[in-house]
Design a protein around this motif. Sequence first.
Motif, mmCIF file in Angstrom:
data_model
loop_
_atom_site.group_PDB
_atom_site.id
_atom_site.type_symbol
_atom_site.label_atom_id
_atom_site.label_comp_id
_atom_site.label_asym_id
_atom_site.label_seq_id
_atom_site.Cartn_x
_atom_site.Cartn_y
_atom_site.Cartn_z
ATOM 1 N N LEU A 220 93.700 62.931 50.217
ATOM 2 C CA LEU A 220 94.576 61.762 50.180
ATOM 3 C C LEU A 220 95.994 62.073 50.635
ATOM 4 O O LEU A 220 96.757 61.158 50.953
ATOM 5 N N ASP A 223 98.007 62.112 56.270
ATOM 6 C CA ASP A 223 98.294 60.807 56.875
ATOM 7 C C ASP A 223 97.542 60.580 58.175
ATOM 8 O O ASP A 223 97.314 59.434 58.574
ATOM 9 N N ARG A 243 88.373 55.368 53.814
ATOM 10 C CA ARG A 243 88.586 55.152 52.379
ATOM 11 C C ARG A 243 90.050 54.896 52.055
ATOM 12 O O ARG A 243 90.370 54.106 51.166
ATOM 13 N N ASP A 244 90.960 55.576 52.748
ATOM 14 C CA ASP A 244 92.381 55.320 52.506
ATOM 15 C C ASP A 244 93.105 54.943 53.802
ATOM 16 O O ASP A 244 94.313 55.075 53.912
ATOM 17 N N LYS A 246 93.268 56.106 56.905
ATOM 18 C CA LYS A 246 94.021 57.119 57.635
ATOM 19 C C LYS A 246 94.074 56.788 59.120
ATOM 20 O O LYS A 246 93.132 56.243 59.687
#
Length: 490
Positions: A220, A223, A243-244, A246
């Motif tokens: 996480l 970046d 998922r995040d 990126k």
Amino acid sequence: MNKQLYIGGKWVKSTSSKTIPVVNPATEEVFDSVAAANAEDVDAAVKAAREAFDNGPWSMMSGAQRAVFLRQIAAQIELRKDEIVRLEVLDNGKPQPEAEWDIDDAVGTFNFYADLAEGLDDADETIELSDDSFSSIAVKEPLGVAGAIIPWNFPLLMAAWKVAPALAAGCTMVLKPSEVTPLTALVLADIVDAVKLPAGVLNVVTGFGADAGRALSEHLGVDKLAFTGSVPTGSTIMRAAARDVKNISLELGGKSPFIVFADSDIEAAVEWIMFGIFWNQGQVCSATSRVLVEDSLYGPLLERLVEEANKITIGPGNEAVLLGPLVSEAQYQKVLAAIAQGVKEGAKIACGGQRPTGMPRGYYVQPTVLIDMAEESDVWQEEIFGPVVCVKPFSTEAEAIRLANDSRFGLAAAVMSKDDSRCDRVARKLRAGIVWINCSQPTFTEAPWGGYKQSGIGRELGKWGLNNYLETKQVTKYNSDKPWGWYLKS
């Protein structure tokens, strides 16, 4: 040279205490070993990169200041060229002249991005607004912490393609080289340590993809993810990045066509085909692995191609050879299995197709030319990543374009003809990110590199490579000392 992990400006042991054997593909012998990073090690590297980005000097330096470091790195690579070339030959297997060319390109890449880093100091762009009460600029800023996972076919050069633009932009990075060819990435770490790059700006973790690679792609604190490799691994990284949300850039596989029209010079065509498929043992994502030849030239060209392919010298990369071993036993077995499957599906072997005689050790495969394969066969459709070229005739320009574009890949393509207008017309119709006319494979740091379809997302090299590691910020200013007056009306 140090064989540990380079994290936060220091050489540290892996918490796992495990190691990765390094094999010479010319002899099949283990000649070295490096640390095998796990998720805990990757976490430490990402945290070091995050600290360096958020609180260190790197992201706040001017582009000109960063350029000084990039040029020092380039100078050190050039100074240590002989050592790096020797290591690339030992753990990759490529012929020495090819390794020398790669290292020269790596030096050029760092110097090129040093120039672009300097240009960032004047990169703010004034935006014309419809309301002159306001003024606005677009500002380029470093994206943050980047994770880079690189392949084994061009070990130091692929590192340079990612490290140089990331550092030029002001990003910090965690670099994971292939576990098959980890040595020159560690030399790069030694070099950035020698030039006193601020701690944490570049971290190098050697490790297996399932451990270190996965941990980096899922972290996480990262970046940006930059990956070069296979489509299945790229798809896995893309899912992890989702998922995040990126930022990602992917340079994946290819099955590049080369269309040769009947008016082409046959010797020039054979030369470019051979360079396109036998350079680096065919272990090139853009390799010229599908050749389409107009009917009237097909027989003569095939005869010349087979004749010249059979002349290629094969052996260890440190000898005077044109074709070295494949990089590993796994790749060797994969290529031989692909040839066998092609024959099973109806392809005929015009030359090569097996291990060279008289070479009991080493992962060698003869230069191979396949013909008469079906359009739907695996050897025509799937990336082999070895010294194997498929040759097929065509009758019309439309048929050639259809056959060339009939692929899930779209990295590169080439067309050859003495008719410039036809070359330009065909080039426009080829669905590929890179198209060569009357040549194949020349690559320049200044030009964009990347593909269509399943060959990837984004572009590397040139200004496009720098943009991979930059964010664009809008800064808008109200230019009056009076209240705007929308709510507070007098």
